[in-house]
Scaffold this active site. Structure first.
Site, PDB file in Angstrom:
ATOM      1  N   ALA A  95    -102.306 -28.142 -53.406  1.00 45.83           N
ATOM      2  CA  ALA A  95    -100.849 -27.988 -53.592  1.00 45.83           C
ATOM      3  C   ALA A  95    -100.136 -27.404 -52.375  1.00 45.83           C
ATOM      4  O   ALA A  95     -99.007 -26.937 -52.484  1.00 45.83           O
ATOM      5  CB  ALA A  95    -100.587 -27.137 -54.825  1.00 45.83           C
ATOM      6  N   TYR A 127    -111.989 -44.898 -51.602  1.00 50.46           N
ATOM      7  CA  TYR A 127    -110.817 -44.342 -52.296  1.00 50.46           C
ATOM      8  C   TYR A 127    -110.621 -45.011 -53.657  1.00 50.46           C
ATOM      9  O   TYR A 127    -110.409 -44.339 -54.669  1.00 50.46           O
ATOM     10  CB  TYR A 127    -109.596 -44.541 -51.395  1.00 50.46           C
ATOM     11  CG  TYR A 127    -108.324 -43.886 -51.874  1.00 50.46           C
ATOM     12  CD1 TYR A 127    -108.106 -42.518 -51.718  1.00 50.46           C
ATOM     13  CD2 TYR A 127    -107.315 -44.641 -52.470  1.00 50.46           C
ATOM     14  CE1 TYR A 127    -106.926 -41.925 -52.135  1.00 50.46           C
ATOM     15  CE2 TYR A 127    -106.136 -44.060 -52.890  1.00 50.46           C
ATOM     16  CZ  TYR A 127    -105.940 -42.703 -52.721  1.00 50.46           C
ATOM     17  OH  TYR A 127    -104.762 -42.122 -53.141  1.00 50.46           O
TER      18      TYR A 127
HETATM   19  P1  NAP Z   1    -101.551 -35.078 -48.893  1.00 49.30           P
HETATM   20  O1  NAP Z   1    -100.166 -34.829 -48.421  1.00 49.30           O
HETATM   21  O2  NAP Z   1    -102.608 -35.368 -47.886  1.00 49.30           O
HETATM   22  O3  NAP Z   1    -101.995 -33.878 -49.846  1.00 49.30           O
HETATM   23  C1  NAP Z   1    -103.291 -33.758 -50.357  1.00 49.30           C
HETATM   24  C2  NAP Z   1    -103.602 -32.295 -50.456  1.00 49.30           C
HETATM   25  O4  NAP Z   1    -104.954 -32.126 -50.940  1.00 49.30           O
HETATM   26  C3  NAP Z   1    -103.543 -31.615 -49.094  1.00 49.30           C
HETATM   27  O5  NAP Z   1    -102.880 -30.399 -49.200  1.00 49.30           O
HETATM   28  C4  NAP Z   1    -105.008 -31.438 -48.760  1.00 49.30           C
HETATM   29  O6  NAP Z   1    -105.299 -30.413 -47.840  1.00 49.30           O
HETATM   30  C5  NAP Z   1    -105.576 -31.145 -50.124  1.00 49.30           C
HETATM   31  N1  NAP Z   1    -107.028 -31.233 -50.098  1.00 49.30           N
HETATM   32  C6  NAP Z   1    -107.794 -32.174 -49.480  1.00 49.30           C
HETATM   33  N2  NAP Z   1    -109.080 -31.894 -49.659  1.00 49.30           N
HETATM   34  C7  NAP Z   1    -109.155 -30.752 -50.397  1.00 49.30           C
HETATM   35  C8  NAP Z   1    -110.218 -29.972 -50.890  1.00 49.30           C
HETATM   36  N3  NAP Z   1    -111.490 -30.314 -50.674  1.00 49.30           N
HETATM   37  N4  NAP Z   1    -109.925 -28.845 -51.593  1.00 49.30           N
HETATM   38  C9  NAP Z   1    -108.649 -28.497 -51.826  1.00 49.30           C
HETATM   39  N5  NAP Z   1    -107.593 -29.207 -51.376  1.00 49.30           N
HETATM   40  C10 NAP Z   1    -107.847 -30.321 -50.675  1.00 49.30           C
HETATM   41  O7  NAP Z   1    -101.562 -36.306 -49.894  1.00 49.30           O
HETATM   42  P2  NAP Z   1    -100.540 -36.724 -51.064  1.00 49.30           P
HETATM   43  O8  NAP Z   1     -99.982 -38.028 -50.682  1.00 49.30           O
HETATM   44  O9  NAP Z   1     -99.648 -35.594 -51.465  1.00 49.30           O
HETATM   45  O10 NAP Z   1    -101.616 -37.010 -52.220  1.00 49.30           O
HETATM   46  C11 NAP Z   1    -101.774 -36.203 -53.372  1.00 49.30           C
HETATM   47  C12 NAP Z   1    -102.581 -36.979 -54.377  1.00 49.30           C
HETATM   48  O11 NAP Z   1    -101.879 -38.176 -54.718  1.00 49.30           O
HETATM   49  C13 NAP Z   1    -103.942 -37.444 -53.830  1.00 49.30           C
HETATM   50  O12 NAP Z   1    -104.914 -37.364 -54.853  1.00 49.30           O
HETATM   51  C14 NAP Z   1    -103.698 -38.882 -53.458  1.00 49.30           C
HETATM   52  O13 NAP Z   1    -104.876 -39.643 -53.469  1.00 49.30           O
HETATM   53  C15 NAP Z   1    -102.738 -39.295 -54.550  1.00 49.30           C
HETATM   54  N6  NAP Z   1    -101.919 -40.473 -54.218  1.00 49.30           N
HETATM   55  C16 NAP Z   1    -101.042 -40.473 -53.190  1.00 49.30           C
HETATM   56  C17 NAP Z   1    -100.311 -41.614 -52.909  1.00 49.30           C
HETATM   57  C18 NAP Z   1     -99.299 -41.672 -51.805  1.00 49.30           C
HETATM   58  O14 NAP Z   1     -98.730 -42.754 -51.577  1.00 49.30           O
HETATM   59  N7  NAP Z   1     -99.041 -40.610 -51.083  1.00 49.30           N
HETATM   60  C19 NAP Z   1    -100.482 -42.760 -53.697  1.00 49.30           C
HETATM   61  C20 NAP Z   1    -101.396 -42.721 -54.740  1.00 49.30           C
HETATM   62  C21 NAP Z   1    -102.113 -41.569 -55.008  1.00 49.30           C
HETATM   63  P3  NAP Z   1    -105.520 -30.868 -46.261  1.00 49.30           P
HETATM   64  O15 NAP Z   1    -104.153 -31.237 -45.773  1.00 49.30           O
HETATM   65  O16 NAP Z   1    -106.120 -29.690 -45.633  1.00 49.30           O
HETATM   66  O17 NAP Z   1    -106.473 -32.058 -46.301  1.00 49.30           O
END
Ligand code: NAP
Length: 246
Positions: free
Chosen positions: A9, A154
């Protein structure tokens, strides 16, 4: 006061969900990856959450690690008393076509996106069971529903989350615990900002609303799923994609 844990988060969709749940009146647990930069970002998110007069604390844990999740959940229970909602949001991508995908890239994505959901539900469900209520929302993806070239790892992780969601909904329904998934499409976040303009434009051709989604548009559906308004909704996958596939 009800408590919600949101994993990953410190930025993007997770940060937005944490702020929305704080606005809804939840005390929020902001999980972040154990790094200084994530901690700094998470502290800023917590500050924004507190503006809604709720408790908000940051917890460092690598959610791909079973022990990290166990320790975090124990600590949250001690600090907050109850765990009423869990949002498994943390996720990463390591994209490449199958022909070029390394075993490390495959395993890393499965560990963070899929195993983390097991780790968190495994430790949170007993707490919710004792309370006789709780709601879980797992963040999947349209890639888990339809597949996506370049994302074997993924898509596998996100499809698995859907199976896990339905299974936990069946196992824990009698304990008054709901478990649902959201499947976002193309959402404006740091994860998608790195894509080329050409690819972004091509992706939008398939979206009925012809625009990217905003993190707030995921947070509002999560807000519904953890609320009383969704008390008879469980085992469902809500696609939030602007009409990507119909
Ligand atoms: P994001 O901006 O990269 O955020 C993901 C967060 O998860 C980051 O704060 C990241 O930290 C954290 N994280 C990664 N590995 C971790 C771990 N081992 N332990 C704890 N935290 C961890 O991505 P987002 O787009 O907001 O994505 C959030 C969710 O939505 C994900 O599950 C993603 O697959 C899903 N999603 C996103 C999209 C899209 O279009 N953006 C579409 C479909 C699904 P770091 O920055 O340090 O890695």
């Amino acid at each position: 006061m009800a408590t919600a844990i949101v994993t990953g988060a410190s930025q993007g969709i997770g940060a937005c969900i944490a702020k929305r749940l704080a606005k809804d009146g939840f005390d929020v647990v902001i999980n972040h990856y154990p790094s200084d930069s994530d901690k700094e970002k998470a502290l800023a998110v917590a500050e924004e959450c507190r503006a809604f007069s709720v408790k908000a604390e940051c917890y460092s844990a690598d959610v791909s690690k079973f022990e990290d999740c166990e320790n975090m959940v124990k600590q949250v229970k001690a600090d907050f008393g109850t765990i009423d909602a869990l949002v498994n949001n943390a996720g990463i991508t390591k994209d490449s076509l199958l022909a070029r995908m390394t075993e490390d890239a495959y395993d890393a994505v499965i560990a963070v996106n899929q195993k983390s959901v097991y780790n968190m539900m495994k430790h949170v469900c007993p707490v919710m069971m004792k309370q006789k209520h709780g709601s879980i929302v797992n963040v999947s993806s349209v890639a888990g529903l339809y597949g996506n070239a370049g994302q074997v790892n993924y898509s596998a992780s996100k499809a698995a989350i859907i199976g896990m969601t339905k299974t936990v909904a069946k196992e824990y329904g009698r304990k008054n615990i709901t478990c649902n998934a959201v499947a976002p499409g193309f959402i404006h976040t740091p994860m998608t900002d790195v894509l080329s303009d050409e690819l972004k434009a091509k992706m939008l051709e398939a979206v009925a609303l012809r625009r990217y989604g905003e993190p707030e548009e995921i947070a509002s559906v999560v807000s519904f799923l953890v609320s009383e308004n969704a008390s008879y909704v469980t085992g469902q996958v809500i696609e939030i994609s602007g009409g990507l596939s119909m």
